[in-house]
Motif scaffolding. Structure first.
Motif, PDB file in Angstrom:
ATOM      1  N   VAL A  33       0.850  -1.187   0.000  1.00 44.94           N
ATOM      2  CA  VAL A  33       0.000   0.000   0.000  1.00 44.94           C
ATOM      3  C   VAL A  33       0.887   1.239   0.000  1.00 44.94           C
ATOM      4  N   PRO A  34       0.642   2.161  -0.937  1.00 48.15           N
ATOM      5  CA  PRO A  34       1.488   3.364  -0.986  1.00 48.15           C
ATOM      6  C   PRO A  34       1.201   4.294   0.198  1.00 48.15           C
ATOM      7  N   VAL A  35       2.261   4.717   0.864  1.00 49.96           N
ATOM      8  CA  VAL A  35       2.161   5.662   1.978  1.00 49.96           C
ATOM      9  C   VAL A  35       3.227   6.734   1.793  1.00 49.96           C
ATOM     10  N   ASP A  36       3.100   7.801   2.542  1.00 47.19           N
ATOM     11  CA  ASP A  36       4.076   8.881   2.514  1.00 47.19           C
ATOM     12  C   ASP A  36       5.438   8.349   2.967  1.00 47.19           C
ATOM     13  N   ARG A  37       6.501   8.685   2.251  1.00 47.73           N
ATOM     14  CA  ARG A  37       7.839   8.186   2.594  1.00 47.73           C
ATOM     15  C   ARG A  37       8.327   8.699   3.950  1.00 47.73           C
ATOM     16  N   ASN A  38       7.796   9.826   4.399  1.00 46.01           N
ATOM     17  CA  ASN A  38       8.219  10.376   5.696  1.00 46.01           C
ATOM     18  C   ASN A  38       7.498   9.708   6.869  1.00 46.01           C
ATOM     19  N   LEU A  39       6.480   8.940   6.571  1.00 48.27           N
ATOM     20  CA  LEU A  39       5.721   8.253   7.604  1.00 48.27           C
ATOM     21  C   LEU A  39       6.421   6.953   7.982  1.00 48.27           C
ATOM     22  N   VAL A  40       6.676   6.770   9.272  1.00 46.96           N
ATOM     23  CA  VAL A  40       7.339   5.553   9.749  1.00 46.96           C
ATOM     24  C   VAL A  40       6.272   4.623  10.322  1.00 46.96           C
ATOM     25  N   LEU A  41       6.145   3.446   9.696  1.00 46.45           N
ATOM     26  CA  LEU A  41       5.154   2.455  10.106  1.00 46.45           C
ATOM     27  C   LEU A  41       5.846   1.137  10.420  1.00 46.45           C
ATOM     28  N   PRO A  42       5.236   0.292  11.255  1.00 41.15           N
ATOM     29  CA  PRO A  42       5.837  -1.024  11.505  1.00 41.15           C
ATOM     30  C   PRO A  42       5.796  -1.870  10.240  1.00 41.15           C
ATOM     31  N   ASP A  43       6.754  -2.740  10.098  1.00 44.01           N
ATOM     32  CA  ASP A  43       6.857  -3.599   8.927  1.00 44.01           C
ATOM     33  C   ASP A  43       6.077  -4.886   9.200  1.00 44.01           C
ATOM     34  N   ILE A  44       4.839  -4.910   8.752  1.00 45.45           N
ATOM     35  CA  ILE A  44       3.952  -6.047   9.003  1.00 45.45           C
ATOM     36  C   ILE A  44       4.455  -7.293   8.280  1.00 45.45           C
ATOM     37  N   LEU A  45       5.012  -7.126   7.102  1.00 46.03           N
ATOM     38  CA  LEU A  45       5.517  -8.276   6.346  1.00 46.03           C
ATOM     39  C   LEU A  45       6.653  -8.965   7.102  1.00 46.03           C
ATOM     40  N   VAL A  46       7.567  -8.190   7.633  1.00 44.08           N
ATOM     41  CA  VAL A  46       8.671  -8.753   8.414  1.00 44.08           C
ATOM     42  C   VAL A  46       8.135  -9.438   9.665  1.00 44.08           C
ATOM     43  N   LEU A  47       7.154  -8.838  10.285  1.00 43.22           N
ATOM     44  CA  LEU A  47       6.560  -9.400  11.498  1.00 43.22           C
ATOM     45  C   LEU A  47       5.935 -10.768  11.231  1.00 43.22           C
ATOM     46  N   VAL A  48       5.145 -10.873  10.179  1.00 40.55           N
ATOM     47  CA  VAL A  48       4.484 -12.141   9.854  1.00 40.55           C
ATOM     48  C   VAL A  48       5.508 -13.168   9.369  1.00 40.55           C
ATOM     49  N   SER A 142      13.007   3.617  14.270  1.00 38.32           N
ATOM     50  CA  SER A 142      11.839   3.421  15.134  1.00 38.32           C
ATOM     51  C   SER A 142      10.868   2.419  14.522  1.00 38.32           C
ATOM     52  N   GLU A 143      10.982   2.172  13.211  1.00 33.04           N
ATOM     53  CA  GLU A 143      10.156   1.151  12.560  1.00 33.04           C
ATOM     54  C   GLU A 143      10.389  -0.212  13.202  1.00 33.04           C
ATOM     55  N   SER A 144      11.629  -0.530  13.512  1.00 35.69           N
ATOM     56  CA  SER A 144      11.943  -1.816  14.134  1.00 35.69           C
ATOM     57  C   SER A 144      11.362  -1.909  15.544  1.00 35.69           C
ATOM     58  N   PHE A 145      11.393  -0.814  16.281  1.00 30.69           N
ATOM     59  CA  PHE A 145      10.826  -0.815  17.628  1.00 30.69           C
ATOM     60  C   PHE A 145       9.307  -0.995  17.580  1.00 30.69           C
ATOM     61  N   MET A 146       8.658  -0.353  16.599  1.00 31.81           N
ATOM     62  CA  MET A 146       7.212  -0.516  16.462  1.00 31.81           C
ATOM     63  C   MET A 146       6.863  -1.939  16.030  1.00 31.81           C
ATOM     64  N   THR A 147       7.684  -2.519  15.162  1.00 31.98           N
ATOM     65  CA  THR A 147       7.454  -3.899  14.722  1.00 31.98           C
ATOM     66  C   THR A 147       7.582  -4.855  15.903  1.00 31.98           C
ATOM     67  N   ALA A 148       8.600  -4.668  16.731  1.00 33.91           N
ATOM     68  CA  ALA A 148       8.774  -5.518  17.912  1.00 33.91           C
ATOM     69  C   ALA A 148       7.632  -5.318  18.911  1.00 33.91           C
ATOM     70  N   ALA A 149       7.138  -4.096  19.022  1.00 29.92           N
ATOM     71  CA  ALA A 149       6.042  -3.828  19.952  1.00 29.92           C
ATOM     72  C   ALA A 149       4.750  -4.524  19.513  1.00 29.92           C
ATOM     73  N   LEU A 150       4.600  -4.764  18.230  1.00 31.36           N
ATOM     74  CA  LEU A 150       3.408  -5.448  17.722  1.00 31.36           C
ATOM     75  C   LEU A 150       3.503  -6.973  17.818  1.00 31.36           C
ATOM     76  N   TRP A 151       4.645  -7.499  18.232  1.00 29.00           N
ATOM     77  CA  TRP A 151       4.832  -8.943  18.282  1.00 29.00           C
ATOM     78  C   TRP A 151       3.771  -9.662  19.126  1.00 29.00           C
ATOM     79  N   PRO A 152       3.459  -9.223  20.364  1.00 29.83           N
ATOM     80  CA  PRO A 152       2.444  -9.944  21.147  1.00 29.83           C
ATOM     81  C   PRO A 152       1.073  -9.947  20.471  1.00 29.83           C
ATOM     82  N   LEU A 153       0.695  -8.842  19.838  1.00 25.85           N
ATOM     83  CA  LEU A 153      -0.582  -8.786  19.135  1.00 25.85           C
ATOM     84  C   LEU A 153      -0.581  -9.719  17.923  1.00 25.85           C
ATOM     85  N   ALA A 154       0.506  -9.725  17.178  1.00 22.48           N
ATOM     86  CA  ALA A 154       0.603 -10.604  16.012  1.00 22.48           C
ATOM     87  C   ALA A 154       0.557 -12.063  16.442  1.00 22.48           C
TER      88      ALA A 154
END
Length: 174
Positions: A33-48, A142-154
């Motif tokens: 999904v295209p998003v703004d390049r300045n927006l930092v989001l967790p990497d759901i693909l890496v998480l899964v 910070s993307e990596s920290f957000m990805t790790a924070a989503l681990w319990p939910l995933a």
């Protein structure tokens, strides 16, 4: 929730191949999904990907990681092999520690996986800089920290189809 004789964790049903494929495809579509390049989001693909590397290392291995990385390289028009290398190394190290990680609670698992997420992200930055790219700000990590924070939910979401039902039939062995 039914517990095993030791009482440590719930008994899980075998994973369905279609569920693994669907979860990887949904996470890939979310990454595309295209998003703004300045927006930092967790990497759901890496998480899964890491989740299935840890839970089903024989089913989702380095080949799947390499294929998903090549798809991401083509999609992002980045250096060809940048994501493939990072995902492959991430997958290799996740499979290497998969038995040890499963002994911990989901929160501690996230702490153990944070260095892997950071290393994969740093790998993409190093490859990009090696071919003449600019050094991004450290805020990107910070993307990596957000990805790790989503681990319990995933873990909760991806293990839900495998958990035994609450109302157990006593005539059924499992």
């Amino acid at each position: 929730m039914a517990l095993n004789p030791v009482g440590a964790s719930p008994i899980l049903r075998p994973v369905k191949l279609w569920f693994v494929i669907v979860s990887l495809m949904v996470s890939l579509l979310l990454k595309l999904v295209p998003v703004d390049r300045n927006l930092v989001l967790p990497d759901i693909l890496v998480l899964v990907l890491v989740f299935w590397n840890i839970r089903q290392p024989r089913l989702v291995g380095i080949g799947v990681a390499w294929t998903l990385g090549m798809i991401m390289d083509v999609h992002s028009a980045s250096v060809f092999g940048e994501h493939a290398l990072a995902y492959t190394l991430l997958s290799y190290f996740a499979i290497t520690i998969h038995r040890r990680v499963l002994w911990f609670s989901p929160g501690m698992q996230a702490v153990h996986l944070l260095p892997l997420f950071l290393a994969a992200q740093i790998m993409t930055i190093v490859v990009r800089m090696a071919v003449g790219g600019m050094m991004p700000s450290l805020w990107i990590l910070s993307e990596s920290f957000m990805t790790a924070a989503l681990w319990p939910l995933a873990q909760f979401v991806l293990l839900a189809p495998q958990k035994l039902p609450e109302n157990r039939d006593n005539d059924r062995p499992i």
